[in-house]
Motif scaffolding. Sequence first.
Motif, PDB file in Angstrom:
ATOM      1  N   ILE A 271       0.832  -1.340  -0.205  1.00 16.64           N
ATOM      2  CA  ILE A 271       0.103   0.028  -0.001  1.00 16.64           C
ATOM      3  C   ILE A 271       0.770   1.332   0.177  1.00 16.64           C
ATOM      4  O   ILE A 271       0.677   2.062  -0.727  1.00 16.64           O
ATOM      5  CB  ILE A 271      -0.868  -0.128   1.380  1.00 16.64           C
ATOM      6  N   LYS A 272       1.814   1.172   0.979  1.00 16.78           N
ATOM      7  CA  LYS A 272       2.914   2.167   0.810  1.00 16.78           C
ATOM      8  C   LYS A 272       3.341   2.519  -0.650  1.00 16.78           C
ATOM      9  O   LYS A 272       3.488   3.851  -0.772  1.00 16.78           O
ATOM     10  CB  LYS A 272       3.861   2.098   1.906  1.00 16.78           C
ATOM     11  N   ALA A 273       3.754   1.462  -1.066  1.00 19.91           N
ATOM     12  CA  ALA A 273       4.517   1.442  -2.308  1.00 19.91           C
ATOM     13  C   ALA A 273       3.622   1.837  -3.297  1.00 19.91           C
ATOM     14  O   ALA A 273       4.090   3.038  -4.386  1.00 19.91           O
ATOM     15  CB  ALA A 273       5.072   0.227  -2.811  1.00 19.91           C
ATOM     16  N   PHE A 274       2.237   1.907  -3.517  1.00 20.29           N
ATOM     17  CA  PHE A 274       1.325   2.314  -4.461  1.00 20.29           C
ATOM     18  C   PHE A 274       1.285   3.733  -4.131  1.00 20.29           C
ATOM     19  O   PHE A 274       0.968   4.453  -5.186  1.00 20.29           O
ATOM     20  CB  PHE A 274      -0.046   1.475  -4.423  1.00 20.29           C
ATOM     21  N   GLU A 275       1.186   3.993  -2.939  1.00 19.80           N
ATOM     22  CA  GLU A 275       1.092   5.564  -2.763  1.00 19.80           C
ATOM     23  C   GLU A 275       2.213   6.406  -3.242  1.00 19.80           C
ATOM     24  O   GLU A 275       1.996   7.670  -3.200  1.00 19.80           O
ATOM     25  CB  GLU A 275       0.756   5.830  -1.176  1.00 19.80           C
ATOM     26  N   THR A 276       3.089   5.914  -3.542  1.00 20.12           N
ATOM     27  CA  THR A 276       4.317   6.650  -4.085  1.00 20.12           C
ATOM     28  C   THR A 276       4.012   6.604  -5.686  1.00 20.12           C
ATOM     29  O   THR A 276       4.859   7.432  -6.335  1.00 20.12           O
ATOM     30  CB  THR A 276       5.731   5.875  -3.818  1.00 20.12           C
TER      31      THR A 276
ATOM     32  N   ILE B 157       0.741   1.524 -21.570  1.00 15.12           N
ATOM     33  CA  ILE B 157      -0.680   1.153 -22.319  1.00 15.12           C
ATOM     34  C   ILE B 157      -1.801   2.068 -21.808  1.00 15.12           C
ATOM     35  O   ILE B 157      -2.280   2.603 -22.555  1.00 15.12           O
ATOM     36  CB  ILE B 157      -0.798  -0.196 -22.092  1.00 15.12           C
ATOM     37  N   LEU B 158      -1.841   1.797 -20.493  1.00 14.01           N
ATOM     38  CA  LEU B 158      -3.102   2.658 -19.755  1.00 14.01           C
ATOM     39  C   LEU B 158      -2.560   3.982 -19.597  1.00 14.01           C
ATOM     40  O   LEU B 158      -1.506   4.416 -19.557  1.00 14.01           O
ATOM     41  CB  LEU B 158      -3.385   1.937 -18.433  1.00 14.01           C
ATOM     42  N   ALA B 159      -3.684   5.035 -19.432  1.00 11.44           N
ATOM     43  CA  ALA B 159      -3.424   6.184 -18.683  1.00 11.44           C
ATOM     44  C   ALA B 159      -2.688   6.226 -17.426  1.00 11.44           C
ATOM     45  O   ALA B 159      -2.893   5.461 -16.791  1.00 11.44           O
ATOM     46  CB  ALA B 159      -4.937   6.940 -18.649  1.00 11.44           C
ATOM     47  N   PRO B 160      -1.688   7.325 -17.458  1.00 11.17           N
ATOM     48  CA  PRO B 160      -0.790   7.020 -16.252  1.00 11.17           C
ATOM     49  C   PRO B 160      -1.708   7.297 -14.868  1.00 11.17           C
ATOM     50  O   PRO B 160      -2.618   7.951 -15.021  1.00 11.17           O
ATOM     51  CB  PRO B 160       0.013   8.552 -16.411  1.00 11.17           C
ATOM     52  N   ILE B 161      -0.938   6.703 -13.838  1.00 11.20           N
ATOM     53  CA  ILE B 161      -1.626   6.432 -12.585  1.00 11.20           C
ATOM     54  C   ILE B 161      -0.981   7.218 -11.483  1.00 11.20           C
ATOM     55  O   ILE B 161       0.167   6.960 -11.387  1.00 11.20           O
ATOM     56  CB  ILE B 161      -1.366   5.039 -12.188  1.00 11.20           C
ATOM     57  N   THR B 162      -1.664   7.949 -10.873  1.00 10.96           N
ATOM     58  CA  THR B 162      -1.238   8.773  -9.555  1.00 10.96           C
ATOM     59  C   THR B 162      -2.070   8.226  -8.494  1.00 10.96           C
ATOM     60  O   THR B 162      -3.114   8.459  -8.323  1.00 10.96           O
ATOM     61  CB  THR B 162      -1.346  10.283  -9.956  1.00 10.96           C
ATOM     62  N   TRP B 163      -1.384   7.682  -7.263  1.00  8.95           N
ATOM     63  CA  TRP B 163      -2.142   7.262  -6.197  1.00  8.95           C
ATOM     64  C   TRP B 163      -1.523   8.007  -5.059  1.00  8.95           C
ATOM     65  O   TRP B 163      -0.272   8.656  -5.472  1.00  8.95           O
ATOM     66  CB  TRP B 163      -2.047   5.926  -5.880  1.00  8.95           C
ATOM     67  N   GLY B 164      -2.051   8.125  -4.132  1.00 10.24           N
ATOM     68  CA  GLY B 164      -1.390   8.839  -2.671  1.00 10.24           C
ATOM     69  C   GLY B 164      -2.086   8.417  -1.460  1.00 10.24           C
ATOM     70  O   GLY B 164      -3.139   7.770  -1.489  1.00 10.24           O
ATOM     71  N   PRO B 165      -1.746   9.027  -0.429  1.00 12.35           N
ATOM     72  CA  PRO B 165      -2.373   8.600   0.914  1.00 12.35           C
ATOM     73  C   PRO B 165      -3.625   8.778   1.005  1.00 12.35           C
ATOM     74  O   PRO B 165      -4.375   7.961   1.631  1.00 12.35           O
ATOM     75  CB  PRO B 165      -1.629   9.618   1.889  1.00 12.35           C
TER      76      PRO B 165
END
Lengths: 400, 288
Positions: free
Chosen positions: A346-351, A359-367
């Motif tokens: 989860i921490k890693a995805f939040e970075t 291929i897909l539209a760029p992804i931005t996740w955060g806390p």
Amino acid sequence: MSITRRTVFLIAAAIFVLAFCPGLSLAEVGVTKDEIKIGGILDQSGPIAFMGKAVSDGSKMYFQYINDKGGVHGRKINYIVEDDGYQPPRAVQAVKKLTSRDQVFCIFSVLGSAQCNAMYPILESQGIPLVLPATQNQDMGVPPRKYLFLGDPTYTLQGKIALEYIVEDKGIKSPKVACIFQDDTPGHDWRNGVRIGARHYGLDVLELPFKRGSVDFGSQMAKCKDEGVTHVLAWALVREPGIMMKEAQRLNYKPTWIWAAPSLSKKVLELAGDALDFNSDIYGTSIWSDAARDKTPSLQLVQDCIDKYGWGNYDEPLFLYGFQSAMTLVEGLNRAGKDLTREGLIKAFETFDNYDNGILAPITWGPNKRAGGDSVKMFEVKDGEWHAMQQGWRFTTIKD
Amino acid sequence: MFLQIVSSGIAIGCIYALIALGFVLIYKASEVVNFAQGDLMMIGAFLVYSAVTHFHVPFIPAFLIAVIIMAVLGKGIDRLLLRPLVGEQAFALIMATIGLGILIRSIGGMIWGYDTFSFQAGITDRPVRMGSVALSSVHIWIIAVTLLLIVGLYYFFNRTKTGVSMEAASQNQLAAYLMGIGVKKVFSNIWAISAMVATVAGVLLTPLQFLNYNMGFVGLKAFPAAVLGGFGSIPGAIVGGIIIGVSESIAGVYLPEGFKEIFAWIILIGVLMIRPEGIFGIQERKRV
């Protein structure tokens, strides 16, 4: 005295275990020294089995590629796919099986937002991440839920950008807009996006819902023509666009069409047939790259894998979709490091900050951000095929 | 605008009418309500699709081949499914045809898949100007073919010996039998004819709504059409179909959202309350 000695012995034993068997002491469920177990739930036998199979096949191929390269931090990925026949109750059974019997590390790629919503409480109670549901429904990412990571740009975003495209890019300041949408959650998401856009620009929208499975759009098209609608923004699947565009042709009515992502397939244009000759003013909001023309390294990798393993279908967008989903997951696993835990993932995805898998539209996740996709690509129909109109990705400036 | 709505309503109504005609033919002859009529239509259309797309047969021969295969299929259904049930309660017959519909739908899905298809029938989809209205060439085709078929069927039932014997069998089975008419053969032929009519309906529906394994559900709209016309009347089925098609089309534009889907059923309930025998229905006492 003896108690103290026993305590000392126990502490010593604990230190021994911690020091010499780190894999054991820190091991997360579903993770061993050389394997990570991942569970997926996609329709393999029900009404949209062709979609579920294409997506899971794409993911399987990328995992095979990664495993052949030695896995993620030395761990091979063991991808277990369960079939729910596109039924939420069966998806819940499947998730129980995956979490209690197979003891998977995380749930990855679930087809259907109803399924995700049904299983989420179970996953949340055990702290298991649900990664990259194969849907674009707004409620998967908004409001954010800790264990649910949506990668796709939502239909609401697509609706907003569709309207923004007309006003900003085409420079049509007062278009007469109609929004046609399937009267269910994804359709409403799209309509909400169009509404937000319309409010932003101070426009009125003629809203025309249709029931799932409708085959007659005569009255919707007649209304659009009668009201002098210039731009039809529509959320539909594969069969409906052809019927609508043919119906418009029969009425000698030529609006500009903008379709949501699910209609951006070859089949739609095939069914539309000579309606494309009549009016080719057709656009769409795409969540993925133009696979036929964009040559990103990732798309090249898909082609190489197909050549290498001798199966897979490059022309099937959902196969590419499954492939890139797996890429995003593997990126997260990589970033989570060698001591893999669920909280670590989860921490890693939040970075993830504008992570572009090619291929897909760029992804931005955060806390506090779980809807990863903030952009789409505008597509247009040229010579009977969908073409991307731009190289990069298109973001929106319209606030909710 | 209004005329365009009406013309598109007439076109879809013609298709309802053709399916309703299939209901009526079989009901008239054998008092069986064939709930598989819509699914027969699906099979017929898919046969044309396969011939055109997979075997590259030109459209007209492909259509004729499909019609012949469907006639044989119709006879087969009568022989294998309906004849063993002769004399059983109407309930059993209805269940049998509902089951048949599900069976046909599943087999259709297995053969052709669950995707949506289309084929080139040589009918272009161009608007045609007629005075102040622009009509679609597809609609004109649908209306013309339906008219032709009705005239043909009318001629067949009133002027040919086979047709007259069928009409006789449907009016009074026992009397017809005593007059030397092969009632079994008549039933068999009726099934063949309605399967053929179903094929025509399927081919005409394809340019409007494409091919799909569940396209037969449009038959559900044809049912109120048949009831409206008076179940058992051929002109009634046609008029009923067109009334349903047109009123549905108008309801879709002028009534609030959602009325379009249920309008056929509102008409059905209305008819059953006010004139249960339908527009063209006669109070039939002979069967009592």
